[in-house]
Design an enzyme around this catalytic site. Structure first.
Site, PDB file in Angstrom:
ATOM      1  N   LYS A  22      47.951  56.961  39.850  1.00 27.14           N
ATOM      2  CA  LYS A  22      46.978  56.926  40.955  1.00 27.14           C
ATOM      3  C   LYS A  22      47.107  55.627  41.752  1.00 27.14           C
ATOM      4  CE  LYS A  22      42.476  55.658  40.217  1.00 27.14           C
ATOM      5  NZ  LYS A  22      42.082  54.615  41.195  1.00 27.14           N
ATOM      6  N   ASN A  23      47.143  54.507  41.028  1.00 29.50           N
ATOM      7  CA  ASN A  23      47.088  53.216  41.715  1.00 29.50           C
ATOM      8  C   ASN A  23      48.403  52.827  42.385  1.00 29.50           C
ATOM      9  OD1 ASN A  23      44.460  53.039  41.049  1.00 29.50           O
ATOM     10  ND2 ASN A  23      44.683  51.417  39.513  1.00 29.50           N
ATOM     11  N   ARG A  95      37.025  53.007  47.496  1.00 30.67           N
ATOM     12  CA  ARG A  95      37.262  51.643  47.959  1.00 30.67           C
ATOM     13  C   ARG A  95      38.713  51.384  48.347  1.00 30.67           C
ATOM     14  NH1 ARG A  95      33.795  48.037  47.061  1.00 30.67           N
ATOM     15  NH2 ARG A  95      35.436  46.508  46.978  1.00 30.67           N
ATOM     16  N   CYS A 119      29.859  48.839  44.255  1.00 28.63           N
ATOM     17  CA  CYS A 119      30.629  49.693  43.363  1.00 28.63           C
ATOM     18  C   CYS A 119      29.985  49.602  41.996  1.00 28.63           C
ATOM     19  CB  CYS A 119      32.057  49.168  43.347  1.00 28.63           C
ATOM     20  SG  CYS A 119      33.109  49.879  42.103  1.00 28.63           S
ATOM     21  N   ARG A 124      33.031  43.569  43.988  1.00 31.93           N
ATOM     22  CA  ARG A 124      34.345  43.837  44.563  1.00 31.93           C
ATOM     23  C   ARG A 124      34.467  43.537  46.063  1.00 31.93           C
ATOM     24  NH1 ARG A 124      36.481  49.344  41.805  1.00 31.93           N
ATOM     25  NH2 ARG A 124      38.494  48.454  42.252  1.00 31.93           N
ATOM     26  N   ASP A 127      37.278  39.807  50.643  1.00 29.42           N
ATOM     27  CA  ASP A 127      37.480  38.579  51.418  1.00 29.42           C
ATOM     28  C   ASP A 127      38.930  38.085  51.380  1.00 29.42           C
ATOM     29  OD1 ASP A 127      36.608  38.227  48.635  1.00 29.42           O
ATOM     30  OD2 ASP A 127      36.917  36.096  49.000  1.00 29.42           O
ATOM     31  N   ASP A 313      41.291  48.463  33.198  1.00 24.96           N
ATOM     32  CA  ASP A 313      41.199  49.924  33.305  1.00 24.96           C
ATOM     33  C   ASP A 313      41.383  50.631  31.953  1.00 24.96           C
ATOM     34  OD1 ASP A 313      40.686  49.764  35.992  1.00 24.96           O
ATOM     35  OD2 ASP A 313      42.667  50.403  36.650  1.00 24.96           O
ATOM     36  N   ILE A 335      37.470  40.725  34.300  1.00 27.96           N
ATOM     37  CA  ILE A 335      37.840  41.089  35.687  1.00 27.96           C
ATOM     38  C   ILE A 335      36.623  41.546  36.496  1.00 27.96           C
ATOM     39  CG2 ILE A 335      39.364  42.503  37.140  1.00 27.96           C
ATOM     40  CD1 ILE A 335      40.969  40.657  35.333  1.00 27.96           C
ATOM     41  N   ARG A 405      38.568  61.931  39.745  1.00 29.10           N
ATOM     42  CA  ARG A 405      39.118  60.989  40.714  1.00 29.10           C
ATOM     43  C   ARG A 405      40.459  60.454  40.237  1.00 29.10           C
ATOM     44  NH1 ARG A 405      35.316  56.375  42.828  1.00 29.10           N
ATOM     45  NH2 ARG A 405      37.351  55.954  43.733  1.00 29.10           N
TER      46      ARG A 405
END
Ligand code: UD1
Length: 429
Positions: A22-23, A95, A119, A124, A127, A313, A335, A405
């Site tokens: 996915k990522n 996102r 989120c 998250r 910037d 994750d 994280i 998702r």
């Protein structure tokens, strides 16, 4: 809204295919915006997030030939892109939509992207994406909930720059790498993320004609080119889906082959699984995992960090293992500030976990009993499914859309391995 009904107690045996990541897919769909030529992606997972990203880029005028359902392939043609806006309606659902910002700005000199909101797992902010693009000469204003980005009058391209992000950011690195591919001059990204998905994206960009070196390290050097061409690229295997199934087999027990999985991308998790007593072996076609089940394991402490450390994750899924494996363990999430949403739901199944700030202490060896639980985010959902596989009796996991998702038909894969799991459409109240 769909639910999953899971009756625990079955070992998992057989073989499944690990989907494309996915990522990696999400930024690679956005990379297609960098060229007027067609881009073909293979090994694309059939996921809700992928469908959302396709909807977003189609709304900009990208032609999408979507064969994901039949052959996990798709072709994107951004030659006719005529709208450089990502609307709130789609960005609020995902996102990663922020990944259109760099490519749009680099190729068209302007972009209007809704600011991603809050989120479930943390605040998250984006910037660092903005700071990096500004260093490359972009003029950015945040107004009315949108990031409005353009180039100074008279300028048609971004300018290469030396950018050091304040923290390691995965999508931030991807956005800046894509933008730099079409900038004037050289960009150096320091403190860059090193995730395999970044390497996969860099390899795709190089096929498109980009000049990139150092991907997979903390310093990436990109020499901008005037234009990029189309390409064909197969998405790297999903290391998080791989890790999720490794944890599932570890706790349920069994003997499973994960086709297409790659050990090298998941060393931190596999090392912990081996220390826990799980057998994980690389084969020519993937990974082979064997476990005698939860009671044969030993809980493992870990802390999440950027790649190549233990991935955030995988935190929730490994915690499911620590809940049922004998021994006490400590998990530290470094994280995201709010990534323990699964804890309360696991407690409903009988888990013994106490959380203080970033640290969770788990008193393992619990006997879980099936209950109604609610998925709160993508990986939390997966951890509840894993816990349910060893819970006594039936567990109902609500809000399965979180799972959809990021997992391509997880319950079908688990069924094929012998799990008692089925999807049902919940009746409206
Ligand atoms: C990506 C992954 C997500 C994973 C995460 C961390 C995708 C589509 N998603 O998310 O699955 O959990 O990496 O491995 O690839 N931060 C800032 N400012 C920024 C950017 C990030 O403060 O501009 C902070 C975040 O709040 C977070 C940390 O940096 O605390 C890391 O976030 P980041 O790596 O950017 O996560 P994502 O890229 O959103």
């Amino acid at each position: 809204m769909d639910q999953l009904l899971i009756t625990g107690g079955q070992p998992l045996n057989g073989s499944i295919h690990i989907a494309g990541a996915k990522n990696a897919t999400l930024p690679e769909l956005c990379a297609a915006l960098l060229t007027a030529q067609p881009v073909t992606l293979e090994n694309v997972p059939a996921l809700q997030d992928v469908r959302t990203m396709l909807k977003l880029i189609a709304s900009m005028g990208v032609h999408v030939q979507d064969d994901v359902a039949s052959s996990n392939a798709l072709t994107l043609h951004a030659g006719g892109l005529d709208k450089t806006e990502a609307h709130y309606d789609l960005v609020k659902t995902m996102r990663a939509s922020i990944l259109v910002l760099g490519p749009l700005l680099a190729r068209f000199g302007k972009a209007r992207v809704s600011l991603p909101g809050g989120c479930a797992i943390g605040s998250r902010p984006v910037d660092q994406h903005i700071k990096g693009l500004e260093a490359m000469g972009a003029v950015i204003e945040v107004a009315h909930g949108y990031i409005e980005a353009s180039l100074p009058v008279g300028q048609t391209r971004l300018t290469g720059a030396h950018i050091t992000t304040d923290m390691v950011t995965v999508t931030g690195t991807e956005n800046l790498m894509m933008a730099a591919a079409l900038a004037d001059g050289v960009t150096v990204l320091d403190n860059a993320a090193q995730e395999p998905e970044i390497t996969d994206l860099a390899e795709m960009l190089i096929k498109m004609g980009a000049r990139i070196e150092g991907h997979g390290t903390s310093r990436i050097r990109i020499e901008g080119v005037a234009s990029l061409n189309g390409c064909s690229h197969a998405v790297v295997a999903d290391r998080i889906e791989t890790g999720t199934f490794l944890c599932a087999v570890a706790v349920a027990g069994g003997d499973v082959h994960l086709h297409n999985a790659r050990a090298g991308h998941l060393d931190a998790v596999i090392d912990k699984l081996r220390e826990a007593g799980v057998s994980v072996e690389s084969t020519e076609t993937g990974l082979h995992v064997k476990s005698a089940g939860a009671s044969s394991l030993k809980a493992q402490s870990f802390r999440t960090t950027e790649y190549p450390g233990f991935p955030t994750d995988m935190q929730a899924q490994f915690m499911a293992l620590n809940v049922v494996a004998p021994g006490s363990s400590t998990v530290v999430e470094t994280i995201f500030e709010n990534r323990y949403m699964h804890v309360q739901e696991m407690q409903r199944l009988g888990a013994r976990i106490t959380v203080e700030g970033k640290t969770a202490v788990i008193d393992g060896g619990a006997t879980l009993s099936g209950a109604h639980v609610m998925a709160t985010d993508l990986r939390a959902s997966a951890s509840l499914v894993i816990a349910a596989l060893v819970a006594d009796g039936e567990t109902t996991v609500e809000r399965v859309y979180h799972l959809d998702r990021g997992y391509d038909r997880m319950e079908v894969k688990l069924q094929s391995l012998g799990a008692h799991i089925q999807r049902v459409s919940a009746k409206p109240n």
